[in-house]
Design an enzyme around this catalytic site. Structure first.
Site, PDB file in Angstrom:
ATOM      1  N   GLU A  42       4.259  -9.570  -7.771  1.00 29.58           N
ATOM      2  CA  GLU A  42       3.537  -9.474  -6.651  1.00 29.58           C
ATOM      3  C   GLU A  42       4.201 -10.315  -5.452  1.00 29.58           C
ATOM      4  O   GLU A  42       4.289  -9.930  -4.331  1.00 29.58           O
ATOM      5  CB  GLU A  42       2.048 -10.176  -6.594  1.00 29.58           C
ATOM      6  CG  GLU A  42       1.192  -9.265  -7.473  1.00 29.58           C
ATOM      7  CD  GLU A  42       1.098  -9.217  -8.964  1.00 29.58           C
ATOM      8  OE1 GLU A  42       1.953 -10.121  -9.351  1.00 29.58           O
ATOM      9  OE2 GLU A  42       0.487  -8.513  -9.549  1.00 29.58           O
ATOM     10  N   HIS A  91     -10.480 -11.822 -12.043  1.00 24.04           N
ATOM     11  CA  HIS A  91     -10.148 -10.892 -11.367  1.00 24.04           C
ATOM     12  C   HIS A  91     -11.231 -10.522 -10.195  1.00 24.04           C
ATOM     13  O   HIS A  91     -11.394  -9.301  -9.781  1.00 24.04           O
ATOM     14  CB  HIS A  91     -10.029  -9.399 -12.258  1.00 24.04           C
ATOM     15  CG  HIS A  91      -8.861  -9.447 -13.306  1.00 24.04           C
ATOM     16  ND1 HIS A  91      -8.590 -10.250 -14.186  1.00 24.04           N
ATOM     17  CD2 HIS A  91      -7.988  -8.516 -13.310  1.00 24.04           C
ATOM     18  CE1 HIS A  91      -7.504 -10.038 -14.776  1.00 24.04           C
ATOM     19  NE2 HIS A  91      -6.968  -8.996 -14.252  1.00 24.04           N
TER      20      HIS A  91
END
Lengths: 331, 338
Positions: free
Chosen positions: A67, A136
């Protein structure tokens, strides 16, 4: 009559329409191409803009699971004039890219004193989906809305997510688009006007009322609408203010509502302490003090790492009954 | 890995004279920066290029200035100057003035000049490496034949995001040259204490990137190696990874006042014998390109020029408080006030 479609499809339509309008627009992210996207926002796009046999398609680009690296590459590409859309599989993963976004992307324009622009969109699902547990389920919008140099939007309707995403792609500044996964399957109507866009930085009143302002954004706006229904049965007229954009924040629309109703409840899914809703509540308290008949109340997510068991998860996320209870506290 | 790019460049006497002047100017400029810091004119963190001049001169004279992209970390004055940025604007930025390259908002670590292809000027060690690959991504996307020079220090080569970027640069055929300015120290930590394998050039290999180590203390060889690699990358549209061996004679930053914490005076004296400026000076005399008198005249001229740059930069006013919110965004400001 407009087009009926899901929030997910409205997102894709905005991306496709912008990519077709401007060849400098591209999208990159993990598994967005051949795999069609984890939440299927980019379903079918690899065939539309490339060929699934190609080793890579620069317009719809599958990235490695890195990322920070691809957020930085997209930022550099934006500095050189492209308009990348970066999808994070979940906003929780954008934490790995925060050095790039906060320390680099958000600083480009200021540190160059306006010499370099950084037109980039970071988007993805933020907040709880369903039993994804502690790593998450983060609501990241408040972290980003804390940082000057970024714009942060959190649309709650099908028309808004389409119109705001198109505006975000055309914006010359970095824009974070927060999408709650609970909205992806929601249906709504899109105006037929092919040039339809929604400006960034404008809140809206989704339901008019006279007794209290329920202020929220993204999925919490729908919780507020449900709460307003319940309150109506009790004879309380609630106004639902959909903030839509956290940075910039349309305080004018929010304050106008509070000055009319004299009471406000701020609803957000993020951790109650220090979430961006707390900032909005503080501003209402500071700037509308003379118009308030009661303290501004925050309804936020429990200050808990998101647990897995459905019963515990649901306990953490505010629902319409939590909002009603908060309203009762100050009514 | 075999050296696949071929060297073909020959340099004229005029080139060598120009490089001598350029490197000398950079050194004098950097000495003025150090003085400005000691006098309190410059604040914050400030890092000079003293000892490393042959890298900027070698690499940046090997590209198409203003067309190719260049990005580096916070030791960035030399890159801007060699690319053609007005040194007065660089110095004005170093001392936080309105006339600086970023109007006094960036400082020494954040010099930019996009018109000359220079994209900074970044302060997080290794953090700008993906940005550099992103510049190369843009030229690849548009099918241009630009190359990007992506400079970093040896310390940066340990950052995770650098490895992430190398992977993607190779995966997507980005025309990006990753250049490690290996001055042997990550701040005050010696190479052997921060890198498990001191041969940093090998770090491109696992990503299937052409990789090699070259000498950065001989500007003539540096210039030839740089041209060879730049030409290869432009032609082949693939990344390249180069470790350039160099040494900084100054401290890590202006605040580094005690170099003996990490190296001896003897070591410094030995390194000074490799001084790229002294080396080229000797070559100019040896090859009868310049006489001692001509050199001394040029040196005096450069010294005066650097002093004038300093004086002019000091004439620039401080930024006006009204400018503080300017250019956070292109079209708005955040909430204002304390």
């Amino acid at each position: 009559m407009g087009l009926e479609m899901t929030y997910r499809d409205a997102l894709q339509k905005a991306i496709v329409d912008e990519m077709e309008r401007d060849e400098n627009v591209l999208i990159m992210g993990e598994d967005i191409g051949r795999y069609q996207g984890t939440f299927k926002v980019t379903r079918g796009m690899v065939e539309k803009f490339g060929d699934r046999q190609n080793r890579y398609n620069l317009r719809i680009l599958d990235t490695p699971i890195t990322e920070a690296g691809f957020a930085g590459i997209a930022t550099g590409a934006a500095m050189a004039g492209l308009r990348p859309i970066v999808e994070f599989m979940t906003m929780s993963f954008s934490i790995l890219a925060m050095d790039q976004i906060i320390n680099h992307t958000a600083k480009v324009h200021y540190m160059t004193n306006g010499e370099v622009k950084c037109p980039i969109v970071f988007r993805g699902p933020g907040g709880a989906a369903k039993q994804l547990s502690a790593q998450h389920s983060h609501s990241m919008e408040g972290w980003y809305a804390h940082c000057p140099g970024l714009k942060v939007v959190a649309p709650s309707t099908v028309a808004d997510v389409y119109g705001i995403l198109r505006t975000a792609v055309r914006d010359d500044n970095p824009v974070i688009v927060y999408e709650n996964p609970g909205l992806y399957a929601m249906k709504g109507e899109l105006p037929e006007d092919p040039d339809f866009t929604v400006p960034i930085g404008k809140a809206q009143i989704l339901r008019e009322g006279t007794d209290i302002s329920l202020v929220g954004y993204s999925r919490m706006t729908h919780i507020n609408l449900a709460a307003a229904e319940l309150l109506e049965k009790d004879g309380i007229s609630a106004e639902v203010v959909d903030v839509r954009s956290l940075l910039p924040l349309d305080t004018e629309t929010i304050y106008a509502s509070v000055r009319k109703t004299h009471r406000a409840v701020m609803v957000y899914e993020d951790w109650r302490s220090g979430g961006f809703g707390a900032e909005i509540a503080a501003r209402i308290s500071e700037d509308c003090f003379d118009h308030l008949d009661a303290p501004v109340v925050r309804v936020g997510g429990l200050n808990v790492p998101m647990p897995y068991a459905r019963v515990l998860e649901l306990q953490c996320i505010p629902d319409e009954h939590d909002v009603v209870a908060a309203v009762r506290k100050i009514s | 890995m075999a050296n696949i790019a071929e060297e073909s460049l020959t340099l004229s006497p005029a080139d060598l004279k120009a490089y001598y002047r350029e490197m000398l100017f950079v050194r004098r400029f950097e000495e003025h920066c150090n003085t400005a810091y000691r006098k309190g004119l410059a604040g914050g963190y400030m890092h000079t290029y003293i000892g490393m001049e042959a890298l900027a001169t070698g690499w940046l004279n090997s590209i198409r200035k203003g067309y190719d992209y260049v990005i580096t970390a916070y030791r960035d004055h030399a890159h801007a100057i060699v690319l053609g940025t007005d040194p007065v604007a660089v110095m004005a930025e170093v001392i936080g003035r309105k006339g600086g390259t970023a109007g006094g908002k960036g400082g020494s670590m954040h010099i930019y000049d996009p018109k000359n292809g220079f994209f900074g000027g970044w302060g997080i060690v290794g953090g700008h490496i993906p940005l550099g690959a992103g510049l190369a991504f843009a030229s690849r996307y548009r099918n241009e034949d630009r190359v990007t020079l992506n400079f970093m220090g040896d310390g940066a080569s340990n950052q995770g995001v650098v490895f992430e970027t190398l992977n993607m640069a190779s995966l997507w055929d980005l025309p990006c040259i990753f250049i490690i300015e290996n001055n042997e120290f990550a701040m005050g930590t010696r190479l052997e204490y921060h890198a498990a394998d001191k041969e940093l050039w090998k770090r491109g290999l696992p990503f299937n990137i052409q990789s090699e180590r070259v000498d950065g203390m001989d500007v003539v060889q540096m210039r030839k190696d740089a041209q060879r690699i730049v030409d290869w990358v432009r032609e082949n549209q693939r990344p390249y990874f180069v470790e350039v061996m160099t040494y900084r004679y100054s401290g890590h930053g202006a605040a580094d006042q005690d170099r003996q914490l990490y190296r001896t005076k003897e070591e410094e004296a030995q390194a000074l014998q490799r001084d790229p400026i002294a080396r080229l000076r000797a070559q100019l005399i040896e090859q009868n390109i310049m006489s001692e008198e001509a050199l001394e005249a040029m040196e005096l001229e450069v010294e005066e020029e650097a002093a004038q740059v300093m004086a002019k930069a000091e004439e620039s006013p401080f930024p006006d408080p009204s400018e503080v919110y300017d250019n956070i965004y292109t079209d708005m400001t955040p909430e204002q006030g304390h």
